[in-house]
Design a protein around this motif. Structure first.
Motif, PDB file in Angstrom:
ATOM      1  N   MET A 132       0.734  -1.219  -0.102  1.00  0.00           N
ATOM      2  CA  MET A 132       0.048  -0.159   0.059  1.00  0.00           C
ATOM      3  C   MET A 132       0.725   1.349   0.081  1.00  0.00           C
ATOM      4  SD  MET A 132      -3.462  -0.874   2.467  1.00  0.00           S
ATOM      5  CE  MET A 132      -2.567  -0.125   3.620  1.00  0.00           C
ATOM      6  N   SER A 133       1.850   1.230   0.724  1.00  0.00           N
ATOM      7  CA  SER A 133       2.813   2.489   0.738  1.00  0.00           C
ATOM      8  C   SER A 133       3.412   2.503  -0.497  1.00  0.00           C
ATOM      9  CB  SER A 133       3.743   2.377   2.271  1.00  0.00           C
ATOM     10  OG  SER A 133       4.516   1.269   2.332  1.00  0.00           O
ATOM     11  N   ALA A 134       3.903   1.486  -0.819  1.00  0.00           N
ATOM     12  CA  ALA A 134       4.544   1.401  -2.289  1.00  0.00           C
ATOM     13  C   ALA A 134       3.712   2.096  -3.279  1.00  0.00           C
ATOM     14  CB  ALA A 134       5.224   0.104  -2.609  1.00  0.00           C
ATOM     15  N   ARG A 135       2.426   1.680  -3.368  1.00  0.00           N
ATOM     16  CA  ARG A 135       1.612   2.337  -4.301  1.00  0.00           C
ATOM     17  C   ARG A 135       1.428   3.867  -3.935  1.00  0.00           C
ATOM     18  NH1 ARG A 135      -1.052  -2.591  -3.474  1.00  0.00           N
ATOM     19  NH2 ARG A 135      -2.618  -1.749  -2.214  1.00  0.00           N
ATOM     20  N   GLU A 136       1.435   4.390  -2.884  1.00  0.00           N
ATOM     21  CA  GLU A 136       1.154   5.611  -2.754  1.00  0.00           C
ATOM     22  C   GLU A 136       2.335   6.451  -2.939  1.00  0.00           C
ATOM     23  OE1 GLU A 136      -0.500   9.312  -1.050  1.00  0.00           O
ATOM     24  OE2 GLU A 136      -1.291   7.397  -1.708  1.00  0.00           O
ATOM     25  N   PHE A 137       3.535   5.708  -2.604  1.00  0.00           N
ATOM     26  CA  PHE A 137       4.943   6.384  -3.063  1.00  0.00           C
ATOM     27  C   PHE A 137       4.872   6.638  -4.830  1.00  0.00           C
ATOM     28  CE2 PHE A 137       9.237   6.140  -5.020  1.00  0.00           C
ATOM     29  CZ  PHE A 137       9.868   6.803  -4.174  1.00  0.00           C
ATOM     30  N   GLU A 138       4.483   5.543  -5.522  1.00  0.00           N
ATOM     31  CA  GLU A 138       4.321   5.709  -6.851  1.00  0.00           C
ATOM     32  C   GLU A 138       3.296   6.812  -7.380  1.00  0.00           C
ATOM     33  OE1 GLU A 138       4.389   2.945 -10.895  1.00  0.00           O
ATOM     34  OE2 GLU A 138       4.189   2.199  -8.938  1.00  0.00           O
ATOM     35  N   ARG A 139       2.172   6.834  -6.810  1.00  0.00           N
ATOM     36  CA  ARG A 139       1.247   7.763  -7.004  1.00  0.00           C
ATOM     37  C   ARG A 139       1.643   9.246  -6.675  1.00  0.00           C
ATOM     38  NH1 ARG A 139      -2.296  11.289  -5.025  1.00  0.00           N
ATOM     39  NH2 ARG A 139      -1.516  10.759  -2.989  1.00  0.00           N
ATOM     40  N   VAL A 140       2.281   9.370  -5.700  1.00  0.00           N
ATOM     41  CA  VAL A 140       2.802  10.822  -5.424  1.00  0.00           C
ATOM     42  C   VAL A 140       4.167  11.274  -6.022  1.00  0.00           C
ATOM     43  CG1 VAL A 140       3.898  12.182  -3.397  1.00  0.00           C
ATOM     44  CG2 VAL A 140       1.803  10.769  -3.049  1.00  0.00           C
ATOM     45  N   LEU A 141       5.062  10.372  -6.358  1.00  0.00           N
ATOM     46  CA  LEU A 141       6.196  10.597  -6.918  1.00  0.00           C
ATOM     47  C   LEU A 141       6.562  10.194  -8.382  1.00  0.00           C
ATOM     48  CD1 LEU A 141       7.323  10.139  -3.654  1.00  0.00           C
ATOM     49  CD2 LEU A 141       9.282  11.443  -4.814  1.00  0.00           C
ATOM     50  N   GLY A 142       5.513   9.491  -8.944  1.00  0.00           N
ATOM     51  CA  GLY A 142       5.573   9.200 -10.378  1.00  0.00           C
ATOM     52  C   GLY A 142       6.572   8.169 -10.820  1.00  0.00           C
ATOM     53  N   VAL A 143       7.035   7.421  -9.703  1.00  0.00           N
ATOM     54  CA  VAL A 143       8.157   6.321 -10.032  1.00  0.00           C
ATOM     55  C   VAL A 143       8.205   5.207  -8.928  1.00  0.00           C
ATOM     56  CG1 VAL A 143      10.176   7.917 -10.730  1.00  0.00           C
ATOM     57  CG2 VAL A 143       9.762   7.459  -8.332  1.00  0.00           C
ATOM     58  N   PRO A 144       8.022   3.900  -9.469  1.00  0.00           N
ATOM     59  CA  PRO A 144       8.047   2.938  -8.483  1.00  0.00           C
ATOM     60  C   PRO A 144       8.966   2.790  -7.380  1.00  0.00           C
ATOM     61  CG  PRO A 144       8.633   2.163 -10.823  1.00  0.00           C
ATOM     62  CD  PRO A 144       8.581   3.549 -10.640  1.00  0.00           C
ATOM     63  N   TRP A 145       8.474   2.395  -6.176  1.00  0.00           N
ATOM     64  CA  TRP A 145       9.137   2.033  -5.166  1.00  0.00           C
ATOM     65  C   TRP A 145      10.249   1.101  -5.306  1.00  0.00           C
ATOM     66  CZ3 TRP A 145      11.003   4.518  -1.094  1.00  0.00           C
ATOM     67  CH2 TRP A 145      11.611   3.785  -0.016  1.00  0.00           C
ATOM     68  N   PRO A 146      11.504   1.274  -5.056  1.00  0.00           N
ATOM     69  CA  PRO A 146      12.483   0.386  -5.523  1.00  0.00           C
ATOM     70  C   PRO A 146      13.006  -0.789  -4.688  1.00  0.00           C
ATOM     71  CG  PRO A 146      13.553   2.314  -4.544  1.00  0.00           C
ATOM     72  CD  PRO A 146      12.031   2.432  -4.791  1.00  0.00           C
ATOM     73  N   LEU A 147      12.189  -0.771  -3.388  1.00  0.00           N
ATOM     74  CA  LEU A 147      12.503  -1.666  -2.362  1.00  0.00           C
ATOM     75  C   LEU A 147      11.382  -2.471  -2.327  1.00  0.00           C
ATOM     76  CD1 LEU A 147      14.748   0.281   0.013  1.00  0.00           C
ATOM     77  CD2 LEU A 147      15.462  -1.350  -1.689  1.00  0.00           C
TER      78      LEU A 147
END
Length: 68
Positions: free
Chosen positions: A53-68
């Motif tokens: 869930m936090s990785a999806r939010e990271f991608e939504r906000v920053l426009g790049v996938p969470w690398p970890l």
């Protein structure tokens, strides 16, 4: 995430910083749960769900996938 303290400065909007923080913390909690003696499948799956869930939010906000 690898057990080392690193001093890092981040710049961005409040939403961006919060997304990075949430992704880092949920990734760390997932790893901690994997390594915890006595961790159950349910507890690991729960932490993994939070991490996703936090990785999806990271991608939504920053426009790049969470690398970890």
């Amino acid at each position: 995430l690898v057990g080392k303290a690193v001093n890092t400065k981040l710049r961005g909007s409040r939403e961006e910083i919060e997304a990075v923080e949430a992704a880092l913390m949920s990734s760390r909690r997932f790893q901690d749960e994997l390594n915890r003696p006595g961790a159950s499948v349910d507890s690991v799956v729960q932490k993994l769900g939070i991490k996703h869930m936090s990785a999806r939010e990271f991608e939504r906000v920053l426009g790049v996938p969470w690398p970890l």
